[in-house]
Scaffold this motif. Structure first.
Motif, PDB file in Angstrom:
ATOM      1  N   PRO A   1      26.107  62.970  53.466  1.00  0.00           N
ATOM      2  CA  PRO A   1      25.453  63.616  54.451  1.00  0.00           C
ATOM      3  C   PRO A   1      24.024  63.181  54.309  1.00  0.00           C
ATOM      4  CG  PRO A   1      26.943  65.636  53.853  1.00  0.00           C
ATOM      5  CD  PRO A   1      26.674  64.072  52.683  1.00  0.00           C
ATOM      6  N   SER A   2      23.237  63.133  53.342  1.00  0.00           N
ATOM      7  CA  SER A   2      21.834  63.598  53.006  1.00  0.00           C
ATOM      8  C   SER A   2      21.593  61.902  53.410  1.00  0.00           C
ATOM      9  CB  SER A   2      21.189  63.612  51.648  1.00  0.00           C
ATOM     10  OG  SER A   2      21.503  63.106  50.831  1.00  0.00           O
ATOM     11  N   SER A   3      22.168  60.975  53.309  1.00  0.00           N
ATOM     12  CA  SER A   3      22.308  59.144  53.703  1.00  0.00           C
ATOM     13  C   SER A   3      22.275  58.810  55.024  1.00  0.00           C
ATOM     14  CB  SER A   3      23.074  58.446  52.710  1.00  0.00           C
ATOM     15  OG  SER A   3      23.314  59.020  51.730  1.00  0.00           O
TER      16      SER A   3
ATOM     17  N   LEU B   1      13.911  64.745  52.496  1.00  0.00           N
ATOM     18  CA  LEU B   1      13.241  65.439  51.773  1.00  0.00           C
ATOM     19  C   LEU B   1      13.753  66.790  50.862  1.00  0.00           C
ATOM     20  CD1 LEU B   1       9.878  65.740  53.995  1.00  0.00           C
ATOM     21  CD2 LEU B   1       9.987  65.099  51.963  1.00  0.00           C
ATOM     22  N   GLY B   2      13.793  66.720  49.610  1.00  0.00           N
ATOM     23  CA  GLY B   2      14.781  67.975  48.628  1.00  0.00           C
ATOM     24  C   GLY B   2      13.363  68.436  47.762  1.00  0.00           C
ATOM     25  N   THR B   3      13.656  67.920  46.738  1.00  0.00           N
ATOM     26  CA  THR B   3      12.458  68.312  45.448  1.00  0.00           C
ATOM     27  C   THR B   3      11.535  67.433  46.173  1.00  0.00           C
ATOM     28  OG1 THR B   3      12.889  66.288  44.019  1.00  0.00           O
ATOM     29  CG2 THR B   3      14.500  68.657  43.299  1.00  0.00           C
ATOM     30  N   THR B   4      11.145  66.287  46.768  1.00  0.00           N
ATOM     31  CA  THR B   4      10.239  65.153  47.121  1.00  0.00           C
ATOM     32  C   THR B   4       9.981  63.950  46.520  1.00  0.00           C
ATOM     33  OG1 THR B   4       8.371  67.042  46.948  1.00  0.00           O
ATOM     34  CG2 THR B   4       9.520  66.979  49.274  1.00  0.00           C
ATOM     35  N   GLY B   5      10.851  64.248  44.298  1.00  0.00           N
ATOM     36  CA  GLY B   5      10.779  63.200  44.153  1.00  0.00           C
ATOM     37  C   GLY B   5      10.699  62.170  44.470  1.00  0.00           C
ATOM     38  N   THR B   6      11.667  61.832  45.400  1.00  0.00           N
ATOM     39  CA  THR B   6      12.578  59.787  45.312  1.00  0.00           C
ATOM     40  C   THR B   6      10.814  59.405  46.473  1.00  0.00           C
ATOM     41  OG1 THR B   6      14.453  60.820  46.226  1.00  0.00           O
ATOM     42  CG2 THR B   6      14.093  59.069  46.833  1.00  0.00           C
ATOM     43  N   ILE B   7      11.134  60.858  47.756  1.00  0.00           N
ATOM     44  CA  ILE B   7       9.338  60.170  48.491  1.00  0.00           C
ATOM     45  C   ILE B   7       8.557  60.422  47.772  1.00  0.00           C
ATOM     46  CG2 ILE B   7       8.487  62.474  49.502  1.00  0.00           C
ATOM     47  CD1 ILE B   7       9.331  60.162  51.915  1.00  0.00           C
TER      48      ILE B   7
ATOM     49  N   GLY C   1      23.178  71.453  43.171  1.00  0.00           N
ATOM     50  CA  GLY C   1      24.202  70.341  42.237  1.00  0.00           C
ATOM     51  C   GLY C   1      24.352  69.509  42.050  1.00  0.00           C
ATOM     52  N   ASN C   2      23.695  68.671  42.615  1.00  0.00           N
ATOM     53  CA  ASN C   2      23.434  67.069  41.884  1.00  0.00           C
ATOM     54  C   ASN C   2      22.903  66.891  40.710  1.00  0.00           C
ATOM     55  OD1 ASN C   2      25.091  65.872  43.695  1.00  0.00           O
ATOM     56  ND2 ASN C   2      23.501  65.467  44.733  1.00  0.00           N
ATOM     57  N   THR C   3      21.294  67.647  41.029  1.00  0.00           N
ATOM     58  CA  THR C   3      20.484  67.438  39.740  1.00  0.00           C
ATOM     59  C   THR C   3      21.574  68.256  38.226  1.00  0.00           C
ATOM     60  OG1 THR C   3      18.196  67.355  40.869  1.00  0.00           O
ATOM     61  CG2 THR C   3      18.320  68.374  38.381  1.00  0.00           C
TER      62      THR C   3
ATOM     63  N   CYS D   1      20.248  56.054  49.393  1.00  0.00           N
ATOM     64  CA  CYS D   1      21.344  56.294  50.253  1.00  0.00           C
ATOM     65  C   CYS D   1      22.222  57.763  48.662  1.00  0.00           C
ATOM     66  CB  CYS D   1      22.743  55.989  50.112  1.00  0.00           C
ATOM     67  SG  CYS D   1      22.787  54.982  52.175  1.00  0.00           S
ATOM     68  N   PRO D   2      21.244  59.480  48.702  1.00  0.00           N
ATOM     69  CA  PRO D   2      21.794  60.177  47.177  1.00  0.00           C
ATOM     70  C   PRO D   2      22.615  60.003  46.777  1.00  0.00           C
ATOM     71  CG  PRO D   2      20.225  60.806  48.837  1.00  0.00           C
ATOM     72  CD  PRO D   2      21.285  59.723  50.114  1.00  0.00           C
ATOM     73  N   ASP D   3      24.332  60.531  47.478  1.00  0.00           N
ATOM     74  CA  ASP D   3      25.230  60.652  46.709  1.00  0.00           C
ATOM     75  C   ASP D   3      26.298  59.945  47.968  1.00  0.00           C
ATOM     76  OD1 ASP D   3      25.468  62.408  48.815  1.00  0.00           O
ATOM     77  OD2 ASP D   3      25.725  63.900  47.225  1.00  0.00           O
ATOM     78  N   GLY D   4      27.566  60.513  47.500  1.00  0.00           N
ATOM     79  CA  GLY D   4      28.572  60.001  48.962  1.00  0.00           C
ATOM     80  C   GLY D   4      29.124  61.100  48.820  1.00  0.00           C
TER      81      GLY D   4
ATOM     82  N   VAL E   1      21.924  59.772  43.325  1.00  0.00           N
ATOM     83  CA  VAL E   1      20.254  59.579  43.154  1.00  0.00           C
ATOM     84  C   VAL E   1      19.323  60.678  41.667  1.00  0.00           C
ATOM     85  CG1 VAL E   1      19.266  61.291  44.207  1.00  0.00           C
ATOM     86  CG2 VAL E   1      17.751  59.293  44.555  1.00  0.00           C
ATOM     87  N   LYS E   2      20.173  61.759  41.569  1.00  0.00           N
ATOM     88  CA  LYS E   2      19.132  62.809  40.425  1.00  0.00           C
ATOM     89  C   LYS E   2      19.781  62.023  39.118  1.00  0.00           C
ATOM     90  CE  LYS E   2      17.145  65.094  42.694  1.00  0.00           C
ATOM     91  NZ  LYS E   2      16.279  65.159  43.240  1.00  0.00           N
ATOM     92  N   ALA E   3      20.351  61.070  38.963  1.00  0.00           N
ATOM     93  CA  ALA E   3      20.827  60.234  37.286  1.00  0.00           C
ATOM     94  C   ALA E   3      19.110  60.447  37.263  1.00  0.00           C
ATOM     95  CB  ALA E   3      21.514  60.064  37.473  1.00  0.00           C
TER      96      ALA E   3
ATOM     97  N   PRO F   1      23.377  68.985  52.796  1.00  0.00           N
ATOM     98  CA  PRO F   1      23.316  69.268  50.924  1.00  0.00           C
ATOM     99  C   PRO F   1      21.880  68.479  51.053  1.00  0.00           C
ATOM    100  CG  PRO F   1      25.170  68.619  51.654  1.00  0.00           C
ATOM    101  CD  PRO F   1      24.322  68.810  52.874  1.00  0.00           C
ATOM    102  N   GLY F   2      21.455  69.186  49.788  1.00  0.00           N
ATOM    103  CA  GLY F   2      20.394  68.353  49.152  1.00  0.00           C
ATOM    104  C   GLY F   2      18.957  67.979  49.607  1.00  0.00           C
ATOM    105  N   VAL F   3      19.052  68.564  50.550  1.00  0.00           N
ATOM    106  CA  VAL F   3      17.735  68.134  51.525  1.00  0.00           C
ATOM    107  C   VAL F   3      17.314  69.633  52.581  1.00  0.00           C
ATOM    108  CG1 VAL F   3      16.744  67.025  54.102  1.00  0.00           C
ATOM    109  CG2 VAL F   3      18.094  65.812  52.659  1.00  0.00           C
TER     110      VAL F   3
HETATM  111  C1  LIG Z   1      22.291  64.317  48.232  1.00  0.00           C
HETATM  112  C2  LIG Z   1      20.708  64.288  48.412  1.00  0.00           C
HETATM  113  N1  LIG Z   1      19.762  64.243  49.026  1.00  0.00           N
HETATM  114  C3  LIG Z   1      18.889  64.417  48.698  1.00  0.00           C
HETATM  115  C4  LIG Z   1      18.166  64.373  47.959  1.00  0.00           C
HETATM  116  C5  LIG Z   1      16.938  65.299  47.964  1.00  0.00           C
HETATM  117  O1  LIG Z   1      16.313  64.017  47.127  1.00  0.00           O
HETATM  118  P1  LIG Z   1      14.756  64.372  46.176  1.00  0.00           P
HETATM  119  O2  LIG Z   1      14.999  65.530  45.444  1.00  0.00           O
HETATM  120  O3  LIG Z   1      14.144  63.299  45.818  1.00  0.00           O
HETATM  121  O4  LIG Z   1      13.854  64.681  47.018  1.00  0.00           O
HETATM  122  C6  LIG Z   1      18.995  65.433  46.375  1.00  0.00           C
HETATM  123  C7  LIG Z   1      18.245  66.370  45.934  1.00  0.00           C
HETATM  124  O5  LIG Z   1      18.448  66.656  45.075  1.00  0.00           O
HETATM  125  C8  LIG Z   1      20.245  64.910  46.651  1.00  0.00           C
HETATM  126  O6  LIG Z   1      20.899  65.867  46.409  1.00  0.00           O
END
Ligand SMILES: Cc1ncc(COP(=O)(O)O)c(C=O)c1O
Length: 349
Positions: free
Chosen positions: A277-279, A197-203, A88-90, A316-319, A58-60, A231-233
């Motif tokens: 997992p975050s999906s 909710l990670g950075t919360t940019g998506t929501i 990691g993803n961003t 679904c943010p990643d695999g 998703v961070k792309a 991870p990511g949340v």
């Molecule tokens: C795997 C994964 N899931 C969920 C999120 C959360 O998305 P957001 O940062 O837009 O809240 C991230 C953000 O880095 C992530 O990498």
């Protein structure tokens, strides 16, 4: 080359390929009733496959938007190095985008809980990780957090910190692309949006765009339950480090546990929707929300008054692959087949 769809060519081919605005819509896939316990209540649940972005996560989208906005504002001039705090993803997405804007040196603060394969992924993409022990109960601006350390490093003139936790280009990326696509793909019929909710940019980005179109939309934010890892949340405590005013964009908060997140991710992956997992956490948050509402008031308050249909979407943010070993830690081994002739293996962990 009879069919010209999805072709990127010429000197800007890869940069165009990484630009979400120059790509086709990402798939929106309805879950089967085996993954939707509310199918009998006229609820339809759709997965928005952000993991199918060119960079696999998703961070792309925010990475491209943050770097492009800095470039258009002339803020990349003289920048030699980028430093970000990231699970990691961003930062891997930022690294791959930034190279097309002439910046090759990328460092990242990573939490000490980062999964090993995710760390290997950073090395694979040429990102230099700096492992940081995050404060357990931080205040905003805590100097020991990776967020603050990355900001401090960027006080040097030739270092840039994109700052995904308070850079509006992050949520704006989701308004521009994710939400606009979801609105079109659901013909404006979306009733519930649930995201981790990670950075919360998506929501924030999705809530802002979709609620402007449809004020009755319900936005559910899924966070990690206390002391649970996904991870990511973030947990409620760790969300204090996020600079965005995300609370006003969320109608309901759900707290989700690690094991359920990994379990639902496994089930989706086995059904053919190969997500991480975050999906699973976002789907679990949505299911918890629908379950609570059904038990309290019934689901009638949601959905289309004529058809009765309730359309729910979760991104679904990643695999699952960067976290593969963790599934065996958090899910009981009865869920996996056994290995026949295991003693013959030459390479064992
Ligand atoms: C795997 C994964 N899931 C969920 C999120 C959360 O998305 P957001 O940062 O837009 O809240 C991230 C953000 O880095 C992530 O990498």
């Amino acid at each position: 080359m009879g069919n010209r769809q999805n072709v990127f060519e010429g000197s800007s081919a890869i940069r165009d390929f990484l630009d979400p605005g120059k790509n086709t819509y990402l798939p929106l896939v309805e879950l089967p009733s085996t993954l939707n316990p509310f199918a009998g209540d006229n609820v339809r649940i759709f997965a928005k496959l952000m993991n199918m972005m060119p960079l696999g996560n998703v961070k792309a989208a925010p990475a491209f938007n943050m770097i492009e906005e800095k470039y258009l504002n002339g803020e990349l001039e003289g920048v030699r190095k980028i430093v970000e705090n990231s699970s990691g993803n961003t930062v891997s997405s930022v690294a791959l985008v930034a190279r097309h804007f002439g910046i090759n040196d990328i460092q990242s603060y990573v939490p000490s809980e980062i999964s090993w394969h995710k760390l290997l992924m950073l090395l694979f993409f040429g990102v230099e990780p700096i492992v940081n022990v995050e404060p357990e109960n931080p205040d905003e601006g805590d100097p020991n957090s990776g967020v603050s350390k990355a900001k401090k490093d960027a006080e040097q003139d030739d270092v840039l910190n994109p700052g995904q936790y308070d850079n509006q280009a992050n949520p704006r990326a989701h308004e521009r692309w994710t939400a606009a696509q979801i609105w079109d793909q659901t013909d404006g019929k979306i009733d519930v949006f649930c995201a981790g909710l990670g950075t919360t940019g998506t929501i924030i980005g999705n809530s802002r765009y979709l609620k402007a179109k449809k004020p009755s939309l319900q936005v559910v934010g899924a966070m990690r339950a206390p002391d649970n890892y996904v991870p990511g949340v973030r947990t409620e405590k760790l969300l204090k480090l996020v600079g965005f005013d995300w609370g006003k964009h969320v109608d309901t908060i759900e707290r989700v546990e690690t094991a359920l997140s990994y379990q639902l991710s496994l089930e989706m992956s086995r059904s053919g929707i190969i997500v991480g997992p975050s999906s699973g956490l976002a789907l679990a948050g949505l299911q918890q929300y629908l379950g609570d509402l059904k038990a309290r008031n019934g689901l009638d308050e949601l959905g289309d008054k004529e058809t009765g249909e309730i359309i729910c979407v979760f991104p679904c943010p990643d695999g699952p692959l960067p976290y593969l070993d963790e599934y065996f830690k958090y899910i009981d081994k009865s869920h996996f087949p056994s290995i026949q002739n295991e003693d013959l293996l030459l390479n064992k962990p």
